[in-house]
Write a protein that holds these residues in place. Structure first.
Motif, short mmCIF file in Angstrom:
data_model
loop_
_atom_site.label_atom_id
_atom_site.label_comp_id
_atom_site.label_asym_id
_atom_site.label_seq_id
_atom_site.Cartn_x
_atom_site.Cartn_y
_atom_site.Cartn_z
N GLU A 119 0.62 -1.27 -0.03
CA GLU A 119 0.01 -0.33 0.07
C GLU A 119 0.88 1.23 0.03
N ALA A 120 2.21 1.00 0.44
CA ALA A 120 3.16 2.11 0.73
C ALA A 120 3.42 2.60 -0.69
N HIS A 121 3.84 1.72 -0.97
CA HIS A 121 4.27 1.94 -2.62
C HIS A 121 3.13 2.18 -3.79
N ASP A 122 1.33 1.67 -3.35
CA ASP A 122 0.60 2.17 -4.77
C ASP A 122 0.07 3.81 -4.12
N ARG A 123 0.76 3.75 -2.54
CA ARG A 123 0.13 5.77 -2.24
C ARG A 123 1.17 5.98 -2.80
N GLY A 124 2.48 6.09 -3.17
CA GLY A 124 3.11 6.85 -3.82
C GLY A 124 4.05 7.06 -2.58
N TYR A 125 4.46 6.57 -1.99
CA TYR A 125 5.33 6.70 -0.61
C TYR A 125 6.57 5.92 -0.72
N TRP A 126 6.79 5.01 -1.60
CA TRP A 126 7.67 4.53 -1.78
C TRP A 126 7.94 3.78 -2.87
N ASN A 127 9.08 3.77 -3.95
CA ASN A 127 9.51 3.92 -4.93
C ASN A 127 10.63 2.34 -5.57
N PRO A 128 9.91 0.80 -4.45
CA PRO A 128 11.06 0.54 -4.75
C PRO A 128 11.87 -0.44 -6.60
N ASP A 129 12.75 -1.02 -6.09
CA ASP A 129 12.83 -1.96 -6.93
C ASP A 129 12.17 -2.79 -7.36
N GLU A 130 11.66 -3.21 -8.95
CA GLU A 130 10.64 -3.84 -9.30
C GLU A 130 10.42 -5.61 -8.38
N GLU A 131 11.62 -6.02 -8.16
CA GLU A 131 11.98 -7.01 -7.72
C GLU A 131 11.33 -7.09 -6.25
N ILE A 132 12.00 -6.08 -5.48
CA ILE A 132 11.07 -6.48 -4.56
C ILE A 132 9.98 -6.02 -3.94
N LEU A 133 8.95 -5.39 -5.16
CA LEU A 133 7.28 -5.35 -5.58
C LEU A 133 7.14 -6.84 -5.45
N GLU A 134 7.65 -7.12 -6.53
CA GLU A 134 7.50 -8.61 -6.86
C GLU A 134 7.50 -9.83 -5.95
N ARG A 135 7.98 -9.41 -5.32
CA ARG A 135 8.84 -10.50 -3.81
C ARG A 135 7.72 -10.06 -3.28
N LEU A 136 7.48 -9.14 -2.78
CA LEU A 136 5.32 -8.77 -1.60
C LEU A 136 4.86 -9.41 -2.41
N ARG A 137 4.36 -9.17 -3.52
CA ARG A 137 3.43 -9.55 -4.12
C ARG A 137 3.09 -11.15 -3.58
N ASP A 138 4.64 -12.07 -4.43
CA ASP A 138 4.76 -13.24 -4.61
C ASP A 138 3.84 -13.82 -2.56
N ILE A 139 4.62 -13.19 -1.36
CA ILE A 139 4.96 -13.35 -0.25
C ILE A 139 3.20 -13.51 0.10
N LEU A 140 2.54 -12.57 -0.30
CA LEU A 140 1.22 -12.06 -0.36
C LEU A 140 -0.50 -12.98 -0.92
#
Ligand code: BEZ
Ligand code: MG
Length: 581
Positions: A549-570
């Motif tokens: 959510e922090a990413h979706d709301r624009g508070y944080w823009n991590p490497d795509e790799e990190i984001l992918e991993r978080l989505r997989d975890i979820l």
């Protein structure tokens, strides 16, 4: 480039390098010295030796004239003949001398915990030439506290309370500020509101409020047009009204006692003595404050009204200036334009900003600030005819008062509860900052004072979020302390992340690296991730969702790799949960 070219050509850069290294050292020392809770309090259980020693060292770092005890650091400095110790403390920097003093104090307290007062005093004499006559009162004070930490009345009192019996009260305060809060397991008694602010509180408040103004002035080159203060009840009980006293001092008045020794009057401090303009202060007080401190709210309202009527130039009296501007702008009456004390409607508490953030129930930026004002726009005052106004809805007046604000501010006065430990700091200080942002059309400078150390410090919100993150959320000492508590410990970590997110939502005050490091520490580290998952998959899932959510709301823009991993975890966690159902 070799070293000689650096030397010859870039002297300034070398100086700059030294300055940065020193600054880094100071920041590291600040984090190192920050007292943090290393685990949750378990009902009835006393704390462990190391934790106890940390706490006692903190207690011993203040002069305690009421116990005939001086600060151990002061005694050691004197024993070592460090004349300039007070100055060293004042400038807040770290050097070999302060490090030496601190290490001697730490060792002395540890020895006290292990061997008792006399051996510790003897050691201090041999190590730093501190007379036992001077150090024994300190160790005796610590001995009393240590004993009270060992035993408490928690279970007994709970059982008696459940039987409807009377539980003796003790003072409500921070243990470091007032050790007589011990033993735990008592009722908390408040304070006589007419005694607030105490003389001691007013004296401390002057330093803190001056530090706040100086910090703003240094950063902006002028004083703020107006400040918005958050005042809480429990804090003002603990400090006998330091927050109240800060507001009075900023207005340029001091409390006066009437014939019954009640603080019901104010005295205007002449501008020549004040040596600066009178500040305009908008006060939003919590529901608890409103319930406990009705006479204090009347005192604050009286102070603003008095200041607004002083025959002084606008550039030296910002209350008068802002009140005149408001009256000219919309032909409002003096009674309306001078309203500065706001709280919830009678019988209501809280801002609900925390609930809206936690449940992700907002879309546009202004919503959170609007909610704050909706909840807090009830005026408490006395009008020109002397009629008491207790909780009249006054949304427009609050909007107008906030439209002048350039600084928002709150005290932190307990080491046990910081701005990411609970959601109340962001619902209040964050909420009001968001409200100001849309009403004054600038994001205010947001500050917190920290009276946890003998020298009060003013920090920006961003600095405080960084410090709390490093000292707690990302500090293995803190999270391992939490993880000792299993399921609840993981929930605490998740709470911290959610409260950190609250500072993004309300004040955009969180550096992106903080979210990256949180992801790395708790989710991308496979060993840690497994541990957390085993202890509490629900909190792991909420934590992951919050980071996304922090990413979706624009508070944080991590490497795509990190984001992918978080989505997989979820996704995995959701599949897992479906499987359990
Ligand atoms: C208060 O002491 O006023 C307070 C404490 C916690 C949350 C909000 C207000
Ligand atoms: Mg403005």
């Amino acid at each position: 480039m070799n070293m000689s070219t650096i030397h010859q050509g870039t002297d300034v850069t070398l100086k700059e390098r030294d300055r940065r290294v020193l600054q880094l050292l100071e920041q590291l020392t600040e984090i190192e010295q920050r007292l943090i809770p290393t685990g949750l309090h378990v009902f009835v259980h006393p704390s462990e030796l190391k934790e106890k020693a940390d706490l006692l060292r903190m207690v011993a770092s203040f002069d305690r004239p009421e116990h005939g005890a001086r600060s151990l650091r002061g005694l050691v400095a004197e024993g070592l003949n460090v004349d300039s110790y007070d100055r060293l403390l004042q400038d807040g920097s770290t050097n070999e001398t302060t490090e030496l003093i601190d290490s001697i104090v730490a060792e002395a307290v540890l020895r006290f915990c292990k061997d008792g007062a006399e051996p510790a005093a003897g050691w201090l004499k041999s190590k730093a030439d501190v007379d036992s006559e001077e150090s024994l009162p300190v160790f005796l004070l610590l001995a009393g506290i240590a004993q009270q930490l060992e035993s408490n009345d928690e279970v007994d009192s709970l059982m008696r309370a459940l039987r409807g019996e009377y539980i003796e009260p003790g003072p409500g305060a921070d243990i470091v500020q007032n050790p007589s809060v011990l033993p735990t397991g008592r009722n908390t008694h408040a304070i006589n509101p007419y005694a607030v602010p105490s003389q001691a509180a007013f004296a401390r408040a002057k330093d803190t409020a001056d530090a706040l103004l100086n910090r703003y002035f240094d950063e902006h080159g002028s004083y703020p047009c107006a400040l918005a203060f958050v005042l809480w009840g429990l804090d003002n009980i603990k400090t006998q009204g330091e927050g109240v006293a800060q507001a009075l001092w900023l207005l340029g008045v001091r409390p006066l006692r009437d014939a019954l020794n009640r603080a019901t009057e104010i005295e205007v401090i002449p501008l020549e003595e004040l040596q600066r303009p009178r500040m305009d202060v908008v006060m939003t007080v919590s529901g608890i404050f409103r319930d406990l401190f009705a006479p204090t709210m009347a005192l604050l309202d009286k102070a603003v009204r008095r200041v607004a009527t002083l025959d002084e130039p606008h550039d030296l009296n910002y209350v008068r200036r802002n009140v005149s501007e408001s009256m000219a702008a919309d032909a409002s009456k003096f009674d309306d334009a001078v309203t500065r004390v706001f709280s919830n409607a009678p019988g209501n508490y809280g801002t609900n900003v925390n609930f809206m953030v936690m449940d992700s129930q907002w879309e546009t930026d202004g919503t959170l600030g609007d909610l704050f004002v909706t909840r807090k726009c009830f005026a408490y005052a006395r009008d020109s005819t002397g009629r008491t106004i207790e909780g009249r809805e006054a949304r427009q007046l609050m909007d107008e008062a906030l439209s002048h604000v350039e600084v928002t501010y709150q005290n932190i006065d307990s080491f046990e509860v910081g701005i990411t430990d609970v959601d109340h700091y962001f619902e209040y200080l964050g909420g009001i900052s968001k409200a100001v942002e849309t009403r004054s059309r600038v994001r205010p400078a947001i500050y917190l004072s920290d009276s946890l150390s003998p020298q009060t410090k003013i920090r920006s919100l961003e600095e405080t979020v960084r410090l709390e993150t490093r000292a707690k959320t990302l500090n293995p000492k803190w999270y391992e302390g939490m993880l000792k508590h299993g399921f609840r410990g993981v929930a605490e970590i998740e709470n911290h992340v959610a409260n950190t997110f609250g500072w993004s939502a309300t004040a955009d005050a969180v550096d992106p690296w903080i979210y990256t490091e949180i992801s790395r520490t708790f989710l991308l580290d496979t060993v840690m991730f497994k541990r957390l998952l085993e202890l509490n998959p629900h909190s792991v899932s909420s934590l992951t969702r919050r980071l996304i959510e922090a990413h979706d709301r624009g508070y944080w823009n991590p490497d795509e790799e990190i984001l992918e991993r978080l989505r997989d975890i979820l996704k995995d966690l959701e599949v897992r949960r479906e499987g359990v159902r």
